[in-house]
Design a protein around this motif. Structure first.
Motif, PDB file in Angstrom:
ATOM      1  N   PRO A 183     -43.086  17.086   3.861  1.00  0.00           N
ATOM      2  CA  PRO A 183     -44.849  17.137   3.313  1.00  0.00           C
ATOM      3  C   PRO A 183     -44.777  18.205   1.779  1.00  0.00           C
ATOM      4  O   PRO A 183     -45.848  17.774   1.349  1.00  0.00           O
ATOM      5  CB  PRO A 183     -44.668  18.759   4.467  1.00  0.00           C
ATOM      6  CG  PRO A 183     -44.325  18.328   5.418  1.00  0.00           C
ATOM      7  CD  PRO A 183     -42.730  17.800   4.526  1.00  0.00           C
ATOM      8  N   THR A 184     -43.882  18.270   1.380  1.00  0.00           N
ATOM      9  CA  THR A 184     -43.793  18.118  -0.310  1.00  0.00           C
ATOM     10  C   THR A 184     -43.092  16.883  -1.390  1.00  0.00           C
ATOM     11  O   THR A 184     -43.831  17.051  -1.873  1.00  0.00           O
ATOM     12  CB  THR A 184     -42.322  19.628  -0.160  1.00  0.00           C
ATOM     13  OG1 THR A 184     -41.163  18.395  -0.276  1.00  0.00           O
ATOM     14  CG2 THR A 184     -42.216  20.511  -0.031  1.00  0.00           C
ATOM     15  N   VAL A 185     -42.591  16.048  -0.108  1.00  0.00           N
ATOM     16  CA  VAL A 185     -42.604  15.115  -0.964  1.00  0.00           C
ATOM     17  C   VAL A 185     -43.831  14.054  -0.919  1.00  0.00           C
ATOM     18  O   VAL A 185     -44.698  14.113  -1.995  1.00  0.00           O
ATOM     19  CB  VAL A 185     -41.567  13.720  -0.139  1.00  0.00           C
ATOM     20  CG1 VAL A 185     -41.807  12.175  -1.493  1.00  0.00           C
ATOM     21  CG2 VAL A 185     -40.288  14.647   0.358  1.00  0.00           C
ATOM     22  N   LEU A 186     -45.095  14.093   0.631  1.00  0.00           N
ATOM     23  CA  LEU A 186     -45.692  13.134   0.752  1.00  0.00           C
ATOM     24  C   LEU A 186     -47.460  14.050  -0.118  1.00  0.00           C
ATOM     25  O   LEU A 186     -47.990  13.430  -0.412  1.00  0.00           O
ATOM     26  CB  LEU A 186     -45.942  13.275   1.653  1.00  0.00           C
ATOM     27  CG  LEU A 186     -45.191  11.917   3.127  1.00  0.00           C
ATOM     28  CD1 LEU A 186     -44.882  12.873   4.158  1.00  0.00           C
ATOM     29  CD2 LEU A 186     -45.298  10.663   2.314  1.00  0.00           C
ATOM     30  N   PHE A 187     -47.357  14.800   0.031  1.00  0.00           N
ATOM     31  CA  PHE A 187     -48.254  15.651  -0.686  1.00  0.00           C
ATOM     32  C   PHE A 187     -48.434  16.812  -1.873  1.00  0.00           C
ATOM     33  O   PHE A 187     -48.081  17.817  -1.498  1.00  0.00           O
ATOM     34  CB  PHE A 187     -48.613  16.753   0.888  1.00  0.00           C
ATOM     35  CG  PHE A 187     -49.474  15.944   2.402  1.00  0.00           C
ATOM     36  CD1 PHE A 187     -49.999  14.585   1.919  1.00  0.00           C
ATOM     37  CD2 PHE A 187     -48.627  16.376   2.791  1.00  0.00           C
ATOM     38  CE1 PHE A 187     -50.161  14.217   3.450  1.00  0.00           C
ATOM     39  CE2 PHE A 187     -48.255  15.588   4.196  1.00  0.00           C
ATOM     40  CZ  PHE A 187     -49.353  14.298   4.189  1.00  0.00           C
ATOM     41  N   PHE A 220     -56.340  23.091   2.669  1.00  0.00           N
ATOM     42  CA  PHE A 220     -55.744  22.346   3.429  1.00  0.00           C
ATOM     43  C   PHE A 220     -54.332  22.432   3.602  1.00  0.00           C
ATOM     44  O   PHE A 220     -54.413  23.022   4.839  1.00  0.00           O
ATOM     45  CB  PHE A 220     -56.708  21.296   4.369  1.00  0.00           C
ATOM     46  CG  PHE A 220     -56.334  21.317   5.480  1.00  0.00           C
ATOM     47  CD1 PHE A 220     -56.815  21.655   6.448  1.00  0.00           C
ATOM     48  CD2 PHE A 220     -55.244  19.655   5.112  1.00  0.00           C
ATOM     49  CE1 PHE A 220     -55.752  21.086   7.317  1.00  0.00           C
ATOM     50  CE2 PHE A 220     -54.238  19.450   6.303  1.00  0.00           C
ATOM     51  CZ  PHE A 220     -54.865  19.533   7.763  1.00  0.00           C
ATOM     52  N   PHE A 221     -53.936  21.583   2.480  1.00  0.00           N
ATOM     53  CA  PHE A 221     -52.767  21.664   2.585  1.00  0.00           C
ATOM     54  C   PHE A 221     -51.665  22.650   2.274  1.00  0.00           C
ATOM     55  O   PHE A 221     -50.953  23.255   3.094  1.00  0.00           O
ATOM     56  CB  PHE A 221     -52.218  20.297   2.117  1.00  0.00           C
ATOM     57  CG  PHE A 221     -52.491  19.225   1.845  1.00  0.00           C
ATOM     58  CD1 PHE A 221     -51.656  18.385   3.257  1.00  0.00           C
ATOM     59  CD2 PHE A 221     -53.957  18.652   1.765  1.00  0.00           C
ATOM     60  CE1 PHE A 221     -51.846  17.416   3.672  1.00  0.00           C
ATOM     61  CE2 PHE A 221     -53.842  17.253   2.667  1.00  0.00           C
ATOM     62  CZ  PHE A 221     -53.116  16.482   2.881  1.00  0.00           C
ATOM     63  N   VAL A 222     -52.471  23.784   1.869  1.00  0.00           N
ATOM     64  CA  VAL A 222     -51.752  24.944   1.491  1.00  0.00           C
ATOM     65  C   VAL A 222     -51.756  26.040   2.316  1.00  0.00           C
ATOM     66  O   VAL A 222     -50.461  26.203   2.412  1.00  0.00           O
ATOM     67  CB  VAL A 222     -52.806  25.998   0.745  1.00  0.00           C
ATOM     68  CG1 VAL A 222     -52.359  27.261   0.165  1.00  0.00           C
ATOM     69  CG2 VAL A 222     -52.484  25.763  -0.922  1.00  0.00           C
ATOM     70  N   ASN A 223     -52.782  26.194   3.248  1.00  0.00           N
ATOM     71  CA  ASN A 223     -52.572  27.287   4.766  1.00  0.00           C
ATOM     72  C   ASN A 223     -51.873  25.935   5.225  1.00  0.00           C
ATOM     73  O   ASN A 223     -51.312  26.593   6.585  1.00  0.00           O
ATOM     74  CB  ASN A 223     -54.362  27.040   5.071  1.00  0.00           C
ATOM     75  CG  ASN A 223     -54.848  28.137   4.139  1.00  0.00           C
ATOM     76  OD1 ASN A 223     -54.617  28.608   3.982  1.00  0.00           O
ATOM     77  ND2 ASN A 223     -56.491  27.366   3.823  1.00  0.00           N
ATOM     78  N   ALA A 224     -51.819  25.026   6.082  1.00  0.00           N
ATOM     79  CA  ALA A 224     -51.293  24.641   6.704  1.00  0.00           C
ATOM     80  C   ALA A 224     -49.605  24.677   6.193  1.00  0.00           C
ATOM     81  O   ALA A 224     -48.502  24.465   7.295  1.00  0.00           O
ATOM     82  CB  ALA A 224     -51.004  22.956   6.568  1.00  0.00           C
ATOM     83  N   TYR A 256     -51.307  18.299  -3.550  1.00  0.00           N
ATOM     84  CA  TYR A 256     -51.946  18.852  -2.927  1.00  0.00           C
ATOM     85  C   TYR A 256     -51.291  20.761  -3.056  1.00  0.00           C
ATOM     86  O   TYR A 256     -51.684  21.819  -2.524  1.00  0.00           O
ATOM     87  CB  TYR A 256     -52.229  18.483  -1.252  1.00  0.00           C
ATOM     88  CG  TYR A 256     -52.492  17.840  -1.423  1.00  0.00           C
ATOM     89  CD1 TYR A 256     -54.590  17.899  -1.782  1.00  0.00           C
ATOM     90  CD2 TYR A 256     -52.194  16.310  -0.786  1.00  0.00           C
ATOM     91  CE1 TYR A 256     -55.192  16.638  -1.679  1.00  0.00           C
ATOM     92  CE2 TYR A 256     -53.446  15.393  -0.562  1.00  0.00           C
ATOM     93  CZ  TYR A 256     -54.396  15.028  -1.562  1.00  0.00           C
ATOM     94  OH  TYR A 256     -55.463  14.357  -1.755  1.00  0.00           O
ATOM     95  N   GLY A 257     -50.449  20.817  -3.508  1.00  0.00           N
ATOM     96  CA  GLY A 257     -49.482  22.273  -3.735  1.00  0.00           C
ATOM     97  C   GLY A 257     -48.889  22.381  -3.048  1.00  0.00           C
ATOM     98  O   GLY A 257     -48.030  23.564  -2.997  1.00  0.00           O
TER      99      GLY A 257
END
Lengths: 53, 550
Positions: free
Chosen positions: B386-390, B517-521, B393-394
């Motif tokens: 997720p850190t690579v793909l998103f 959304f991505f931060v909360n996820a 989005y932080g």
């Protein structure tokens, strides 16, 4: 460089480098404890074995 | 019984591995930026004071905790802290020492993979002939998984996987043959590369190779003291924070490495040696590269503006361009040195992050080293994707904030209370001084019991209730408005909500909502990992009870 910057920089660098060297030299000059110690590389050094009673 | 029968190869190897654990990208990218933002040369005074009253005590606490736990066959923090406090709850505090490492490794290996990729790009001459904007764009394209310059689809993912495979393979080779061997190669290489770049940083002359300033301008900027800033709590908070991150304390890695030291062997001198080695790399080398070179070519105003967004931009977007001002060959060579240095700084730290998990599986579930190492690689891959793909989005920043910042402070505070007040200073002091090859100053008994926990509590509370803009003066006068970087406002996503409220462009609003959304996820994901690890610790505890080991 201005004097205050030079003083702070040289003092800090000398202090930090000096202490780094001091502690590292102390590590390499301190005789290791008798076997069994924590390190594998010196396991076979005969002079470091605990003498048999 | 534990399947873990490992040992270090040599004392120097252990110290280099421990120093390698502490020396990370932050030594070169975070320290100079923090110094510039917090009073220049005057930052060094709070910084060294914090090292003496918080850094060294924490190093001694963690080294002796590790050696103490190792005596009972524990090589990860849950059961190391469990052996020191009677309350069952302590082992769940120890979960932080597993969780932090897994979560930090997930994004840190991504950062490490950038350095590896940039070494290759420097060798291939990718940056030759590009102007500064093009090099900056290259980085933006790279992290957004845009087009590949090497012709490899999803190049950042490929480098990330290569980096993870390399880490995992080294970890699978064991402590002496894997981690220690890399430290013995990596640390001297890092010092060599650092010395070369520091020499270049000290010898820039205005008018030569496009430089607009002498080195002395950058060095003045970094080292000129601003003593007024010494009275600012935020400067002291920044100094204390920097000491944390630079020493890798509060992570559980120091305890893990030290757990392989036998009870009669020294920890006090080892801790000092590794700690001061880290300080040398940070203050002497770290202070002589990024800022003097950047200011030499870009000037103070540009660099002041650029450091507001941290050191990463300077390191990846700017320095490759500046190196090419020294000519094509030296530019490529310096690029290899700089990113090679960052890579060695990174890999010696990420390897340390793998060892607590491996030690835990070996101790509690009798896994062998290889399986445990590969399981670490797999978990980090899943958690890191997720850190690579998103990235945009932080997600990367979110991992860094909770696992790489908040968690360290929480764990360090609790372990210090455990060591000084629950385990007790009498036993604690005996653990620090037992087998010591130096005389530990008696004043540290007082410092560890009173000053270090109070400082840590202050750092923690300062992070929870950070006043707006770090203005403590206004806060103490009654106007305590929380900063968006404070833990409370971070939890409430106040910064993002303000940005959404202020935005008018629907595309920007949608982007910010996606970011929310991505931060909360990310937070839910990190919390799930923590709870899963706590469950594993519970299972391990029950297994120990069944086997009569408790």
């Amino acid at each position: 460089m201005n004097t205050s910057a030079l003083v702070i920089m040289l003092t800090t660098m000398t202090l930090v480098t000096g202490l780094m060297i001091f502690f590292f030299v102390k590590v390499i000059t301190t005789p290791p404890k008798p076997e069994p110690d924590s390190y594998l590389d010196n396991d076979d050094e005969a002079e470091r074995q605990v003498p048999n009673r | 019984m534990s399947a873990n029968k490992e040992s270090w190869g040599s004392r120097v190897g252990l110290i280099l591995a421990m120093a390698g654990n502490a020396v990370g990208l932050g030594n070169f990218l975070r320290f100079p930026v923090q110094a510039v933002q917090n009073g220049g040369g005057a930052f060094i005074i709070p910084y060294l004071v914090c090292f003496l009253v918080m850094g060294i005590p924490l190093l001694w606490i963690e080294w002796s905790m590790g050696r103490f736990g190792g005596k009972f066959g524990h090589h990860s923090t849950p059961f190391i802290v469990d052996s020191m406090g009677k309350n069952r709850f302590w082992k769940y505090i120890g979960v932080f020492g597993l969780w932090t490492n897994i979560a930090v490794a997930a994004y840190y290996c991504y950062l490490e993979s950038w350095t590896l990729s940039y070494v290759f790009h420097s060798i291939l001459g990718t940056f030759s002939g590009l102007d500064q904007e093009a090099i900056s764009d290259f980085f933006a394209t790279y992290v957004s998984l845009g087009k590949s310059t090497l012709g490899i689809p999803y190049e950042p993912i490929v480098f990330y996987v290569i980096c993870l495979l390399l880490n995992t393979w080294i970890l699978s080779q064991g402590l002496a043959s894997g981690v220690e061997r890399v430290a013995k190669i990596g640390m001297p290489m890092l010092l060599l590369f650092g010395a070369f770049l520091a020499f270049k940083g000290f010898t820039i002359t205005a008018g030569e190779n496009g430089a607009i300033n002498d080195s002395s301008v950058g060095l003045n900027f970094l080292w000129t003291p601003n003593f007024d800033q010494l009275w600012s709590p935020s400067v002291w908070l920044a100094a204390a924070g920097q000491i944390f991150f630079t020493l890798s304390v509060g992570m559980g890695t120091v305890q893990c490495y030290a757990s392989y030291v036998r009870p009669k062997d020294d920890v006090a001198l080892n801790a000092m040696s590794a700690g001061w080695m880290n300080e040398f790399v940070e203050v002497v080398l770290g202070g002589a590269i990024l800022i003097p070179i950047s200011i030499g070519y870009l000037g103070i105003d540009r660099v002041t503006e650029m450091v507001q967004s941290g050191g990463l931009g300077l390191a990846f977007r700017t320095l490759p361009y500046l190196f090419y001002q020294w000519g094509d060959a030296l530019g490529a060579f310096s690029g290899v040195m700089w990113f090679g240095l960052l890579f060695f700084a990174g890999i010696t730290s990420s390897l340390a992050m793998g060892t607590p998990w491996i030690g835990f599986l070996q101790d509690e579930f009798n896994w062998n080293r290889k399986s445990a190492a590969w399981s670490f690689g797999l978990i980090v891959l899943i958690l890191g994707m997720p850190t690579v793909l998103f990235f945009r989005y932080g997600v990367f920043d979110e991992y860094d904030y909770w696992a790489g910042t908040v968690s360290l402070v929480v764990f360090a505070l609790l372990e210090t209370i455990l060591f000084a007040w629950v385990f007790g200073m009498k036993k604690g002091w005996r653990e620090i001084t037992s087998g010591a090859d130096i005389k530990v100053p008696g004043v540290y008994r007082f410092i560890i019991k009173f000053i270090t926990p109070v400082l840590l509590l202050w750092v923690f509370l300062g992070s929870v209730f950070t006043p707006k803009g770090g203005d403590w003066g206004a806060a103490f006068r009654g106007n305590w408005e929380l900063d968006n970087g404070s833990i409370i406002n971070k939890l409430k996503n106040s910064g993002l909500k303000e940005q959404i409220a202020a935005a008018t462009d629907p595309t920007v609003i949608e982007e910010l909502q996606n970011q929310m959304f991505f931060v909360n996820a990310s937070r839910i994901l990190l919390l799930t990992v923590w709870l899963t690890l706590a469950l594993l610790v519970y299972v391990a505890y029950k297994k120990r009870v069944r086997e009569g080991r408790i």
